[in-house]
Design a protein around this motif. Structure first.
Motif, PDB file in Angstrom:
ATOM      1  N   LEU A 234       0.812  -1.222   0.000  1.00 27.27           N
ATOM      2  CA  LEU A 234       0.000   0.000   0.000  1.00 27.27           C
ATOM      3  C   LEU A 234       0.843   1.268   0.000  1.00 27.27           C
ATOM      4  CD1 LEU A 234      -2.640  -1.072   2.696  1.00 27.27           C
ATOM      5  CD2 LEU A 234      -2.862  -1.207   0.208  1.00 27.27           C
ATOM      6  N   ARG A 255      -1.215   2.687  -2.856  1.00 28.99           N
ATOM      7  CA  ARG A 255      -1.977   3.907  -2.597  1.00 28.99           C
ATOM      8  C   ARG A 255      -1.098   5.148  -2.542  1.00 28.99           C
ATOM      9  NH1 ARG A 255      -5.949   2.139   2.436  1.00 28.99           N
ATOM     10  NH2 ARG A 255      -7.078   0.450   1.350  1.00 28.99           N
ATOM     11  N   SER A 256       0.125   4.982  -2.043  1.00 27.25           N
ATOM     12  CA  SER A 256       0.984   6.137  -1.846  1.00 27.25           C
ATOM     13  C   SER A 256       2.397   5.807  -2.306  1.00 27.25           C
ATOM     14  CB  SER A 256       0.979   6.539  -0.365  1.00 27.25           C
ATOM     15  OG  SER A 256       1.769   7.681  -0.155  1.00 27.25           O
ATOM     16  N   SER A 284      -6.724   3.490  -6.924  1.00 30.84           N
ATOM     17  CA  SER A 284      -6.123   3.388  -5.592  1.00 30.84           C
ATOM     18  C   SER A 284      -4.924   4.310  -5.393  1.00 30.84           C
ATOM     19  CB  SER A 284      -5.699   1.942  -5.318  1.00 30.84           C
ATOM     20  OG  SER A 284      -4.777   1.499  -6.294  1.00 30.84           O
ATOM     21  N   GLU A 286      -3.516   7.425  -5.168  1.00 29.36           N
ATOM     22  CA  GLU A 286      -3.958   8.817  -5.053  1.00 29.36           C
ATOM     23  C   GLU A 286      -2.858   9.765  -4.586  1.00 29.36           C
ATOM     24  OE1 GLU A 286      -7.319   8.913  -2.487  1.00 29.36           O
ATOM     25  OE2 GLU A 286      -8.673   8.005  -3.953  1.00 29.36           O
TER      26      GLU A 286
END
Length: 316
Positions: A234, A255-256, A284, A286
Motif C-alpha cells: 500500500l 496507494r501512496s 487506488s 492517489e
C-alpha cells in the motif's frame, strides 16, 4: 382387724413413694424439647424433617485446637512486620535460552530488561544498541530506533515466524544480508529510514509498507521488478536516495508513492497507466510525490492520465 390391715398397707405404700429417687428427665444437649416452646409441631409442614434432626451424641464441649506460629530458625529472630528489612532487588541474569524474560542481549542482560516488552512488541529505542538483540520468538513488532546498529545479519530474525513490523529508523546500517528478511512469513512493514543502506534486500510478498527513505540506494539500489508480486503493498517511500528511475512495475494495490528528492529525470507513458486500455483508471494510487526531481511532468501527460490525481512535481 380388716381396718388395721388396710392402714398398715397404706403407710407402707406412702413410705415407698417417698423413698423412691426423683425421676427428672435429663435434657440431652441439642435435642428439641417441645415443652419449652409455644409451637404446635403438628401444624408445621416440613418436606424433609430429617434435616432438622440432631445427633443424640452431639456435644458442644469439644476441646479447641490452638493455632500458633512456627519457631523461627536459630539465629534469625522474628521481627515485627514493620521492622522486617527489604532485600535489594537483583536483576535476573540469564545465560541462554528464551525463558520468561527473553533471550540474552548485550552485556548478558536479558532483552526484555534492556528493552521494553509489551505483549508481542519489543521496544529498544535509544538504548545504544550496536547489533540487533536476540528477540523472543513470539515477537510481532520490533522497534530499535535511534541506536548504533551497523548491519542486519541473516541470523538476526531467523525463525521469527510471527514478526510483522521492523522499525530501525535512525541507525548506522550500511548493509542488510540478502536472506535476512525474505523468509519471514508474516512480515508486513519495514521501516529503515535515516540509515546508510546501499542495497535493498529481497523482501517477502506479504509487505504492505516499505519505507527506505533517506538512505544511499542510488541508481542500482533497488532490483528490477522488486515490488512486482507484492499484491498487498500500500505504501512505498523512497525519498532522498539519489534514485534515477521509478522502480517498475508497481502493484495495483499501491496507494501512496513518495519519490521526492531523488534524481529521476524521465517517466515512461506506461509508468502508471495501461497504454492498451484507454479506459483503465488506477483509482487506488492517489498520492504520488515526484517533487524535487529533475523531471518535467508536462512532457509525458499520458503517463499519469489514468490517475485520480496529478502527481506532485514540476509541471513546466
Amino acid at each position: 382387724m380388716k381396718t388395721f390391715v388396710n392402714l398398715v398397707l397404706g403407710l407402707f405404700i406412702v413410705k415407698a413413694i417417698v423413698a423412691a429417687p426423683s425421676r427428672q428427665v435429663r435434657q440431652t444437649p441439642g435435642r428439641y424439647d417441645a415443652s419449652n416452646y409455644d409451637v404446635d409441631l403438628e401444624k408445621l409442614n416440613f418436606e424433609d424433617q430429617d434435616i432438622y434432626e440432631y445427633e443424640d451424641e452431639l456435644t458442644i464441649d469439644e476441646p479447641q485446637i490452638e493455632i500458633g506460629t512456627l519457631t523461627p530458625p536459630v539465629g534469625e529472630p522474628l521481627l515485627p512486620d514493620e521492622e522486617v528489612p527489604l532485600k535489594p532487588h537483583t536483576p535476573v541474569q540469564s545465560t541462554g535460552g528464551s525463558g520468561v524474560l527473553g533471550p540474552d542481549a548485550q552485556g548478558d542482560l536479558p532483552t526484555c530488561l534492556l528493552c521494553t516488552c509489551l505483549g508481542g512488541s519489543v521496544y529498544c529505542d535509544d538504548v545504544k544498541l550496536e547489533t540487533v538483540p536476540p528477540l523472543p520468538k513470539e515477537t510481532t513488532h520490533f522497534y530499535a530506533r535511534y541506536n548504533k546498529i551497523k548491519k542486519i545479519h541473516k541470523s538476526d530474525f531467523a525463525e521469527m515466524n510471527k514478526l510483522k513490523r521492523i522499525d530501525v529508523t535512525s541507525n548506522q546500517i550500511t548493509e542488510i544480508d540478502e536472506d535476512a528478511l525474505r523468509s519471514l512469513p508474516q512480515l508486513e512493514e519495514l521501516v529503515v529510514r535515516d540509515n546508510k543502506i546501499r542495497q535493498l534486500p529481497e523482501l517477502p510478498n506479504t509487505m504492505t509498507l516499505i519505507d527506505v527513505s533517506h538512505n544511499k540506494l542510488g541508481g542500482k539500489g533497488i532490483k528490477n521488478e522488486a515490488f512486482k508480486d507484492m499484491n498487498n503493498l500500500l505504501y512505498l517511500y523512497v525519498t532522498d536516495n539519489s534514485l534515477d528511475h521509478i522502480p517498475l512495475p508497481l502493484p495495483h494495490t499501491l496507494r501512496s508513492l513518495h519519490l521526492q528528492n531523488n534524481n529521476i529525470q524521465m517517466m515512461h507513458e506506461d509508468t502508471f497507466c495501461n497504454l492498451k486500455d484507454i479506459n483503465y483508471i488506477r483509482r487506488s494510487l492517489e498520492d504520488v510525490r515526484l517533487d524535487a526531481n529533475p523531471i518535467n511532468l508536462s512532457r509525458t501527460p499520458q503517463a499519469y492520465i489514468c490517475l485520480p490525481r496529478v502527481p506532485t512535481g514540476r509541471l513546466y
